[in-house]
Design a protein around this motif. Structure first.
Motif, mmCIF file in Angstrom:
data_model
loop_
_atom_site.group_PDB
_atom_site.id
_atom_site.type_symbol
_atom_site.label_atom_id
_atom_site.label_comp_id
_atom_site.label_asym_id
_atom_site.label_seq_id
_atom_site.Cartn_x
_atom_site.Cartn_y
_atom_site.Cartn_z
ATOM 1 N N LEU A 94 0.822 -5.183 -0.940
ATOM 2 C CA LEU A 94 0.423 -3.780 -1.104
ATOM 3 C C LEU A 94 1.035 -2.952 0.018
ATOM 4 O O LEU A 94 1.243 -3.474 1.117
ATOM 5 C CB LEU A 94 -1.096 -3.653 -0.985
ATOM 6 N N VAL A 95 1.256 -1.683 -0.217
ATOM 7 C CA VAL A 95 1.735 -0.786 0.834
ATOM 8 C C VAL A 95 0.671 0.282 1.072
ATOM 9 O O VAL A 95 0.138 0.855 0.121
ATOM 10 C CB VAL A 95 3.071 -0.123 0.444
ATOM 11 N N SER A 96 0.364 0.518 2.332
ATOM 12 C CA SER A 96 -0.585 1.574 2.679
ATOM 13 C C SER A 96 0.160 2.915 2.743
ATOM 14 O O SER A 96 1.190 3.017 3.416
ATOM 15 C CB SER A 96 -1.198 1.247 4.054
ATOM 16 N N PHE A 97 -0.343 3.908 2.013
ATOM 17 C CA PHE A 97 0.211 5.273 2.095
ATOM 18 C C PHE A 97 -0.868 6.192 2.654
ATOM 19 O O PHE A 97 -2.066 5.952 2.451
ATOM 20 C CB PHE A 97 0.624 5.776 0.705
ATOM 21 N N ASP A 98 -0.427 7.281 3.334
ATOM 22 C CA ASP A 98 -1.409 8.276 3.755
ATOM 23 C C ASP A 98 -1.715 9.207 2.571
ATOM 24 O O ASP A 98 -1.145 9.045 1.485
ATOM 25 C CB ASP A 98 -0.960 9.019 5.025
ATOM 26 N N GLU A 99 -2.590 10.181 2.783
ATOM 27 C CA GLU A 99 -3.018 11.032 1.667
ATOM 28 C C GLU A 99 -1.877 11.842 1.080
ATOM 29 O O GLU A 99 -1.914 12.248 -0.078
ATOM 30 C CB GLU A 99 -4.150 11.965 2.118
ATOM 31 N N GLN A 100 -0.826 12.073 1.885
ATOM 32 C CA GLN A 100 0.339 12.832 1.404
ATOM 33 C C GLN A 100 1.354 11.911 0.724
ATOM 34 O O GLN A 100 2.401 12.368 0.258
ATOM 35 C CB GLN A 100 1.035 13.572 2.563
ATOM 36 N N GLY A 101 1.089 10.613 0.705
ATOM 37 C CA GLY A 101 1.996 9.682 0.037
ATOM 38 C C GLY A 101 3.095 9.144 0.940
ATOM 39 O O GLY A 101 4.052 8.519 0.461
ATOM 40 N N ASN A 102 2.962 9.349 2.260
ATOM 41 C CA ASN A 102 3.944 8.767 3.191
ATOM 42 C C ASN A 102 3.523 7.354 3.582
ATOM 43 O O ASN A 102 2.323 7.045 3.622
ATOM 44 C CB ASN A 102 4.034 9.627 4.464
ATOM 45 N N ILE A 103 4.513 6.518 3.902
ATOM 46 C CA ILE A 103 4.190 5.147 4.326
ATOM 47 C C ILE A 103 3.357 5.205 5.608
ATOM 48 O O ILE A 103 3.724 5.890 6.558
ATOM 49 C CB ILE A 103 5.487 4.342 4.595
ATOM 50 N N ASN A 104 2.232 4.500 5.603
ATOM 51 C CA ASN A 104 1.376 4.392 6.779
ATOM 52 C C ASN A 104 1.711 3.058 7.456
ATOM 53 O O ASN A 104 1.186 2.006 7.078
ATOM 54 C CB ASN A 104 -0.092 4.464 6.319
ATOM 55 N N GLU A 105 2.619 3.125 8.414
ATOM 56 C CA GLU A 105 3.153 1.889 9.013
ATOM 57 C C GLU A 105 2.067 1.031 9.649
ATOM 58 O O GLU A 105 2.055 -0.191 9.490
ATOM 59 C CB GLU A 105 4.234 2.241 10.058
ATOM 60 N N LYS A 106 1.146 1.696 10.356
ATOM 61 C CA LYS A 106 0.085 0.926 11.026
ATOM 62 C C LYS A 106 -0.753 0.159 9.981
ATOM 63 O O LYS A 106 -1.061 -1.017 10.143
ATOM 64 C CB LYS A 106 -0.794 1.909 11.814
ATOM 65 N N GLY A 107 -1.075 0.858 8.907
ATOM 66 C CA GLY A 107 -1.865 0.232 7.843
ATOM 67 C C GLY A 107 -1.099 -0.892 7.150
ATOM 68 O O GLY A 107 -1.658 -1.952 6.848
ATOM 69 N N LEU A 108 0.191 -0.667 6.918
ATOM 70 C CA LEU A 108 1.014 -1.705 6.278
ATOM 71 C C LEU A 108 1.035 -2.960 7.150
ATOM 72 O O LEU A 108 0.894 -4.086 6.653
ATOM 73 C CB LEU A 108 2.433 -1.166 6.044
ATOM 74 N N ARG A 109 1.188 -2.758 8.458
ATOM 75 C CA ARG A 109 1.204 -3.920 9.359
ATOM 76 C C ARG A 109 -0.143 -4.654 9.305
ATOM 77 O O ARG A 109 -0.190 -5.885 9.357
ATOM 78 C CB ARG A 109 1.519 -3.472 10.800
ATOM 79 N N GLN A 110 -1.243 -3.889 9.167
ATOM 80 C CA GLN A 110 -2.564 -4.549 9.076
ATOM 81 C C GLN A 110 -2.694 -5.364 7.786
ATOM 82 O O GLN A 110 -3.290 -6.440 7.778
ATOM 83 C CB GLN A 110 -3.672 -3.503 9.150
ATOM 84 N N ILE A 111 -2.142 -4.843 6.691
ATOM 85 C CA ILE A 111 -2.200 -5.602 5.423
ATOM 86 C C ILE A 111 -1.418 -6.908 5.577
ATOM 87 O O ILE A 111 -1.851 -7.986 5.130
ATOM 88 C CB ILE A 111 -1.643 -4.768 4.250
ATOM 89 N N ILE A 112 -0.257 -6.812 6.205
ATOM 90 C CA ILE A 112 0.571 -8.020 6.414
ATOM 91 C C ILE A 112 -0.194 -9.028 7.280
ATOM 92 O O ILE A 112 -0.268 -10.222 6.958
ATOM 93 C CB ILE A 112 1.916 -7.629 7.055
ATOM 94 N N ARG A 113 -0.808 -8.533 8.347
ATOM 95 C CA ARG A 113 -1.556 -9.435 9.241
ATOM 96 C C ARG A 113 -2.714 -10.090 8.491
ATOM 97 O O ARG A 113 -2.989 -11.282 8.662
ATOM 98 C CB ARG A 113 -2.111 -8.668 10.466
ATOM 99 N N TYR A 114 -3.404 -9.310 7.657
ATOM 100 C CA TYR A 114 -4.536 -9.862 6.898
ATOM 101 C C TYR A 114 -4.055 -10.996 5.982
ATOM 102 O O TYR A 114 -4.712 -12.020 5.829
ATOM 103 C CB TYR A 114 -5.194 -8.737 6.078
ATOM 104 N N ASN A 115 -2.874 -10.801 5.403
ATOM 105 C CA ASN A 115 -2.331 -11.843 4.527
ATOM 106 C C ASN A 115 -1.963 -13.102 5.299
ATOM 107 O O ASN A 115 -2.055 -14.213 4.773
ATOM 108 C CB ASN A 115 -1.104 -11.309 3.774
ATOM 109 N N ILE A 116 -1.553 -12.911 6.551
ATOM 110 C CA ILE A 116 -1.172 -14.071 7.370
ATOM 111 C C ILE A 116 -2.432 -14.722 7.970
ATOM 112 O O ILE A 116 -2.643 -15.924 7.837
ATOM 113 C CB ILE A 116 -0.215 -13.635 8.502
ATOM 114 N N ASP A 117 -3.269 -13.905 8.603
ATOM 115 C CA ASP A 117 -4.356 -14.442 9.434
ATOM 116 C C ASP A 117 -5.615 -14.786 8.637
ATOM 117 O O ASP A 117 -6.371 -15.672 9.028
ATOM 118 C CB ASP A 117 -4.743 -13.427 10.530
ATOM 119 N N VAL A 118 -5.874 -14.054 7.545
ATOM 120 C CA VAL A 118 -7.117 -14.284 6.792
ATOM 121 C C VAL A 118 -6.834 -14.971 5.453
ATOM 122 O O VAL A 118 -7.472 -15.964 5.103
ATOM 123 C CB VAL A 118 -7.873 -12.951 6.564
ATOM 124 N N ASN A 119 -5.865 -14.455 4.707
ATOM 125 C CA ASN A 119 -5.573 -15.068 3.400
ATOM 126 C C ASN A 119 -4.767 -16.366 3.515
ATOM 127 O O ASN A 119 -4.726 -17.159 2.575
ATOM 128 C CB ASN A 119 -4.792 -14.088 2.516
#
Ligand SMILES: CC(=O)N[C@@H]([C@@H](O)[C@H](O)[C@H](O)CO)[C@@H](O)CC(=O)C(=O)O
Length: 293
Positions: free
Chosen positions: A14-39
């Motif tokens: 998944l990619v995290s976007f802000d409310e304006q539809g721009n890539i939310n880099e911090k959020g994207l990195r958190q999704i990646i970490r969750y997939n590595i560390d938790v999933n």
């Protein structure tokens, strides 16, 4: 070319976007970490349908590929989906991700226009011919309208650099025929709600959206089914499918993002034309999270 084993369980990132539809880099990195560390995924499939890829510019796609590689480093296998109806863009992205060190590329069958099979074959051979890498076909007929036969898969597989298929189809007869006919090619289950039967038929792995939040149950189903513990695997698939049904009823990618937010991950919004969250949708996602996690 990376020699990394491509088998196993992959989150379609998944990619995290802000409310304006721009890539939310911090959020994207958190999704990646969750997939590595938790999933504890074996890999990530970056730039797929779940990544809202077909609504993004070339530069945005490149940025997401860069962020995923930078965050994941070599901790898990990375497959980049580079397919596009713009073949030149696909080739450019294939070169870009190969230079970044992605372990394989994948491309959706070209869609919208009714391309002939010869045109589809030329598309795959052109993309993979441009790079020193491995290609996984992304077959998803219900969205693309491209439904290939066993012999057409065979023609594509005759290129040794085309090493497998992401099979997002419910045609288990065709899946069984591909497994029997091409024992050396990789097959990935593309429908998370059908992981158990696909694993029984011998897939090498799975790529899916819901593993971003439900990776633990996906792993249980995959390992139990491979160990022939079908009754136990079915119990987990039942719970998983109750969850997937609830997610689909509330809006697929948005609900997975809202569930991740409940888990403390800044998964953000979807990009328009996907709809904005409504208060009802957010409230329902909270209920779903409480019920299953
Ligand atoms: C259309 C779609 O989102 N399909 C998903 C599934 O994981 C799907 O979301 C899930 O099985 C629920 O139906 C994957 O096959 C897609 C995927 O891997 C991708 O993002 O490219």
């Amino acid at each position: 070319m990376s020699q990394r084993d491509l088998k196993g369980l992959f989150s379609a990132l998944l990619v995290s976007f802000d409310e304006q539809g721009n890539i939310n880099e911090k959020g994207l990195r958190q999704i990646i970490r969750y997939n590595i560390d938790v999933n504890h995924m074996d890999g990530l499939y970056v730039g797929g349908s779940t990544g809202e890829n077909f609504m993004l510019s070339t530069d945005e796609k490149k940025r997401i590929f860069e962020i995923a590689k930078d965050e994941a480093k070599d901790s898990l296998t990375l497959i980049a989906q580079v397919g596009s109806v713009n073949l030149k863009e696909s080739v450019e992205l294939a070169k870009f991700v190969t230079d970044l060190g992605y372990d394989a590329i994948s491309a959706v069958t070209p869609f919208y226009y009714k391309f002939t099979f010869d045109e589809i074959k030329n598309y795959y051979n052109t993309i993979i011919g441009a790079v020193d890498n491995r290609m996984i076909i992304y077959s998803i007929p219900f969205l693309t309208g491209v439904d290939m036969s066993l012999s057409q898969f065979g023609e594509l597989f005759s290129n040794p650099k085309i090493v497998g298929v992401k099979f997002t189809q419910a045609d288990f007869y065709l899946l069984e025929r591909i497994r029997k006919t091409f024992p050396d090619k990789l097959i990935y289950a593309g429908f998370d709600e059908m992981l158990l039967p696909a694993t029984v038929l011998g897939v090498d792995g799975a790529i899916g959206s819901t593993y971003n939040i439900n990776g633990r149950r996906g792993r249980q189903i995959f390992e139990l089914a491979k160990a022939q513990k079908i009754t136990e695997a079915l119990e987990v698939q039942h719970v998983t499918n109750d969850l997937i049904t609830d997610i689909l009823d509330n809006g697929l990618y948005g609900t997975i993002k809202l569930l991740l937010q409940e888990a403390g991950v800044d998964a953000g919004y979807c990009r328009e034309p996907m709809k904005k969250y409504t208060p009802e949708m957010v409230a329902r996602a909270k209920e779903i999270y409480k019920k299953y996690f």
